[in-house]
Design an enzyme around this catalytic site. Structure first.
Site, PDB file in Angstrom:
ATOM      1  N   TYR A   1     -60.334  44.464 -22.387  1.00  0.00           N
ATOM      2  CA  TYR A   1     -60.324  44.354 -23.572  1.00  0.00           C
ATOM      3  C   TYR A   1     -61.776  46.157 -24.140  1.00  0.00           C
ATOM      4  CZ  TYR A   1     -60.087  39.079 -21.319  1.00  0.00           C
ATOM      5  OH  TYR A   1     -60.062  38.676 -21.156  1.00  0.00           O
TER       6      TYR A   1
ATOM      7  N   ASP B   1     -72.383  63.937  -2.765  1.00  0.00           N
ATOM      8  CA  ASP B   1     -72.501  64.556  -3.824  1.00  0.00           C
ATOM      9  C   ASP B   1     -73.742  64.958  -4.107  1.00  0.00           C
ATOM     10  OD1 ASP B   1     -71.448  66.249  -5.961  1.00  0.00           O
ATOM     11  OD2 ASP B   1     -70.648  64.613  -7.222  1.00  0.00           O
TER      12      ASP B   1
ATOM     13  N   ASP C   1     -76.378  69.129  -4.322  1.00  0.00           N
ATOM     14  CA  ASP C   1     -77.135  69.346  -5.103  1.00  0.00           C
ATOM     15  C   ASP C   1     -78.577  69.846  -4.765  1.00  0.00           C
ATOM     16  OD1 ASP C   1     -74.835  70.352  -6.014  1.00  0.00           O
ATOM     17  OD2 ASP C   1     -75.070  68.734  -7.873  1.00  0.00           O
TER      18      ASP C   1
END
Length: 361
Positions: free
Chosen positions: A145, A244, A248
């Site tokens: 939708y 991930d 960092d």
């Protein structure tokens, strides 16, 4: 003389500046170490996407499949959505070549000031081992939708026994040559299916490594411990998303993402592995000649180690540490005034041949 065939993908932004400079360092180390590097350049990038509609050719993986390694710069540029550049280049390479280990060292070195009060070189030295092929970064999902008030979006996480076990075993094997301590990142109190399964597999794999110590932390408190207690860690293993984030955060606590290296590894060497810095393409400074090349150079050292050239890799890493400690040729992100080429020249100048030659050379 051994010759290694390397695919070079500078990518976007500062990748086009730091990759050639890193190649100069690797060439110097290769000459002193008695081996050769045969580079093949590929223009796969956001610029190529803007011109052709694709980050790389349809047969891109076939073109580089027989290479010994892939040396990647940075990917991403304004005008091209990040998910386009990531899913158009990096993820196809990582998955197509079964690079299921993303490896990032976190090390505080002399000459680099940590934002953490009272931390000195030697206090922080660990690895983040990230599962790189499945987990939260699956392509299973979609929209229903679209554009309507009852719009629905779903994306599935995928955790397999094979995927969990192999990256966990890599972490334990890495820790075997260090402090024999492995930490697992989890969130099993809130994610009720995949994370308890991750915990189960971690406990099962750990049984095969007697004499090792282990711990596990929920990702939220683990990020806090990275800041408050980074000396606790030796090897940290995590799922795709959590790894991930942590890989960092780790470089940030040791002073600069600009010097942080990374590797996407196929441990079995059935396919080429790919080596890239943690930093991005930094379009704001691209073309100015001021980008820090150390992350790219250090990634190159990781590439040489993966290829079996341990002495050359160690010499490059030592040269980086020497230059950082002297602090007379640093780029602006490290508090200096040097340009990209000037810092590269300093690293090359710190590469005495005696350090590079191995006993068999």
């Amino acid at each position: 003389m051994t010759t290694y065939s390397i695919a070079v993908i500078p990518g976007d932004g500062i990748g086009n500046e730091v990759v050639p400079e890193a190649q100069r360092v690797l060439e110097a180390a290769a000459r002193a170490g008695g081996f050769e590097l045969d580079w093949t350049h590929y223009d796969w990038s956001c610029e190529r996407f803007a011109k052709t509609g694709s980050m790389m050719p349809a047969d891109g993986l076939d073109r580089i499949r027989d290479k010994d390694a892939i040396f990647l710069g940075a990917v991403g540029f304004p005008g091209v959505p990040d998910h386009v550049s990531l899913w158009g280049l990096l993820i196809p390479i990582r998955r197509g070549f079964h690079q299921y280990v993303n490896l990032r060292p976190v090390k505080l070195m002399k000459g680099v000031e940590s934002p953490l009060k009272g931390r000195e070189p030697g206090d922080i030295d660990f690895y983040v081992v990230r599962e790189n092929n499945e987990g939260e970064y699956s392509s299973i999902g979609g929209r229903l939708y679209e554009g309507q008030p009852d719009e629905l979006v779903m994306q599935q996480s995928v955790f397999t026994r094979r995927g969990c076990d192999r990256v966990m075993r890599y972490a334990f094997d890495l820790a075997a040559g260090r402090k024999k301590h492995v930490t697992s990142a989890t969130k099993s109190n809130g994610i009720s299916h995949t994370m308890p399964y991750w915990d189960e597999r971690f406990a099962a794999v750990a049984k095969d490594y007697p004499g090792f110590t282990t711990d596990q932390f929920h990702i939220d408190i683990l990020t806090a411990h990275f800041v408050r207690n980074p000396d606790w860690f030796d090897v940290v293993v995590a799922s795709n998303l959590f790894g991930d984030i942590l890989s960092d955060l780790g470089p940030a606590v040791v002073g600069s993402i600009g010097i942080a290296p990374g590797a996407n590894i196929n441990p079995e060497k059935d396919y080429p592995s790919m080596f890239e810095p943690v930093h991005g393409s930094a379009p704001d400074i691209a073309g100015k000649g001021i980008a820090n090349p150390i992350g790219q150079v250090w990634s190159g050292a990781m590439m040489l180690r993966h290829l079996g050239e341990e002495a050359a890799a160690r010499a490059i890493e030592t040269a980086i540490e020497d230059v950082l400690a002297r602090r007379d040729s640093l780029t602006r992100d490290l508090g200096g005034t040097a340009g990209t080429r000037e810092l590269t020249d300093a690293i090359i100048g710190a590469l005495p041949a005696s350090r590079v030659h191995s006993p068999a050379a």
